[in-house]
Write a protein that holds these residues in place. Structure first.
Motif, PDB file in Angstrom:
ATOM      1  N   THR A   1       0.727  -1.165   0.059  1.00  0.00           N
ATOM      2  CA  THR A   1      -0.037  -0.082   0.027  1.00  0.00           C
ATOM      3  C   THR A   1       0.694   1.290   0.127  1.00  0.00           C
ATOM      4  OG1 THR A   1      -0.022  -0.221   2.428  1.00  0.00           O
ATOM      5  CG2 THR A   1      -1.938  -1.238   1.153  1.00  0.00           C
ATOM      6  N   GLY A   2       2.210   1.174  -0.059  1.00  0.00           N
ATOM      7  CA  GLY A   2       3.019   2.318  -0.104  1.00  0.00           C
ATOM      8  C   GLY A   2       2.943   3.159  -1.381  1.00  0.00           C
ATOM      9  N   GLU A   3       3.561   4.240  -1.393  1.00  0.00           N
ATOM     10  CA  GLU A   3       3.586   5.298  -2.494  1.00  0.00           C
ATOM     11  C   GLU A   3       4.220   4.643  -3.710  1.00  0.00           C
ATOM     12  OE1 GLU A   3       2.177   8.689  -4.423  1.00  0.00           O
ATOM     13  OE2 GLU A   3       1.708   7.528  -2.580  1.00  0.00           O
ATOM     14  N   TYR A   4       5.337   4.019  -3.517  1.00  0.00           N
ATOM     15  CA  TYR A   4       6.374   3.477  -4.221  1.00  0.00           C
ATOM     16  C   TYR A   4       6.626   1.811  -4.059  1.00  0.00           C
ATOM     17  CZ  TYR A   4       7.391   8.324  -5.618  1.00  0.00           C
ATOM     18  OH  TYR A   4       7.252   9.538  -5.956  1.00  0.00           O
ATOM     19  N   ALA A   5       5.623   1.195  -4.341  1.00  0.00           N
ATOM     20  CA  ALA A   5       5.318  -0.223  -3.733  1.00  0.00           C
ATOM     21  C   ALA A   5       6.005  -1.066  -4.864  1.00  0.00           C
ATOM     22  CB  ALA A   5       3.981  -0.700  -3.238  1.00  0.00           C
ATOM     23  N   PHE A   6       5.997  -0.699  -6.039  1.00  0.00           N
ATOM     24  CA  PHE A   6       6.212  -1.562  -7.111  1.00  0.00           C
ATOM     25  C   PHE A   6       7.766  -1.876  -7.360  1.00  0.00           C
ATOM     26  CE2 PHE A   6       6.019  -2.892 -11.835  1.00  0.00           C
ATOM     27  CZ  PHE A   6       5.146  -3.678 -11.854  1.00  0.00           C
TER      28      PHE A   6
END
Length: 266
Positions: free
Chosen positions: A161-166
């Protein structure tokens, strides 16, 4: 009194010692139970079996896998395995091998502390591109395959669910669904993650990196697990189907009709 049909104790001890000589079992550090076999010897055995069965294939792809599993309410295990992906078809038990089991929960701190020898051995193996098996020289390429949670932990990233999780690029959460960008925007190498940048210790510039990566493997060698992807997609589709059926049944009740849509699914 000793019965004639019972084996002698010294025979059992000899059998146990012979079995122990077949594998090199090491205990993992920390206060949690865990054991592993030597990764180099495990890969070497896989390559020896490959050289016998597939003598004409010299380019080998070794897959390193890991996943956590909940055995009981208070018992969790993390299991690591290696497998040979060089041949087509389903993997048999001879082409894959479990080499480490740790009784701990699936968190970054536990993996870093309890599984340090596993990652140290794997990082040292990465530099070994050629293996000499008998008279043959095999070219080996290494990959990691795991679900999204385990992949993010290996790379030291934030949660899903983080902003830069990819794991593979530096696109933020909103940018992943932005259809106004040109079709080749996401093929730009500048937005791809680089393991060297993630290992330099400057976490603020690494787009979602909370910890140091546990493996020094390039990011493009991380392969998502198709089974987990399929199950997650199926979960979302099934949830949407159930929500639609419940909504249609609600409309049926308002119209004083018998709700039948959810029963058809069940």
């Amino acid at each position: 009194m000793v019965h004639n049909d019972l084996p002698r104790s010294y025979l059992l001890i000899q059998c146990k010692n012979e079995l122990n000589k077949m594998v090199e079992i090491e205990r993992l550090p920390g206060n949690v139970p865990g054991a592993m076999i030597n990764l180099n010897s495990g890969i070497e055995k896989l390559l020896e079996r490959h050289a016998v069965k597939h003598n004409d294939v010299n380019d080998i792809k070794i897959k390193f896998s890991g996943d956590g599993t909940k055995v009981s309410r208070i018992s969790n295990f993390v299991i690591f395995s290696i497998s040979n992906m060089s041949t087509n078809g389903s993997l048999s038990f001879q082409e894959q091998q479990t080499f480490a089991i740790v009784e701990c929960s699936e968190t970054y701190d536990n993996l870093k502390k309890c599984c340090k020898p596993i990652f140290d051995q794997f990082n040292s193996v990465l530099s070994k591109k050629e293996w000499h098996i008998g008279e043959k020289t095999l070219n080996v390429e290494y990959f990691v395959s795991a679900d999204m949670k385990f992949t993010q932990m290996l790379l030291g990233l934030c949660g899903a669910t983080g902003e830069y999780a990819f794991p593979w690029c530096k696109v933020d959460k909103e940018g992943r669904s932005d259809l106004t960008r040109p079709w080749d925007y996401y093929h730009n190498p500048s937005i791809g993650r680089n393991i060297e940048d993630m290992l330099d210790g400057n976490l603020k510039k690494s787009f979602g990196c909370k910890h140091m990566p546990l493996l020094s493997l390039p990011v493009n060698h991380y392969v998502p697990d198709e089974l987990h992807l399929m199950l997650r997609i199926t979960d979302v589709l099934l949830r949407n189907l159930i929500d639609d059926a419940k909504e249609m049944d609600g409309d049926s009740k308002v119209r004083r009709m018998i709700p039948i849509h959810l029963k058809k699914i069940v």
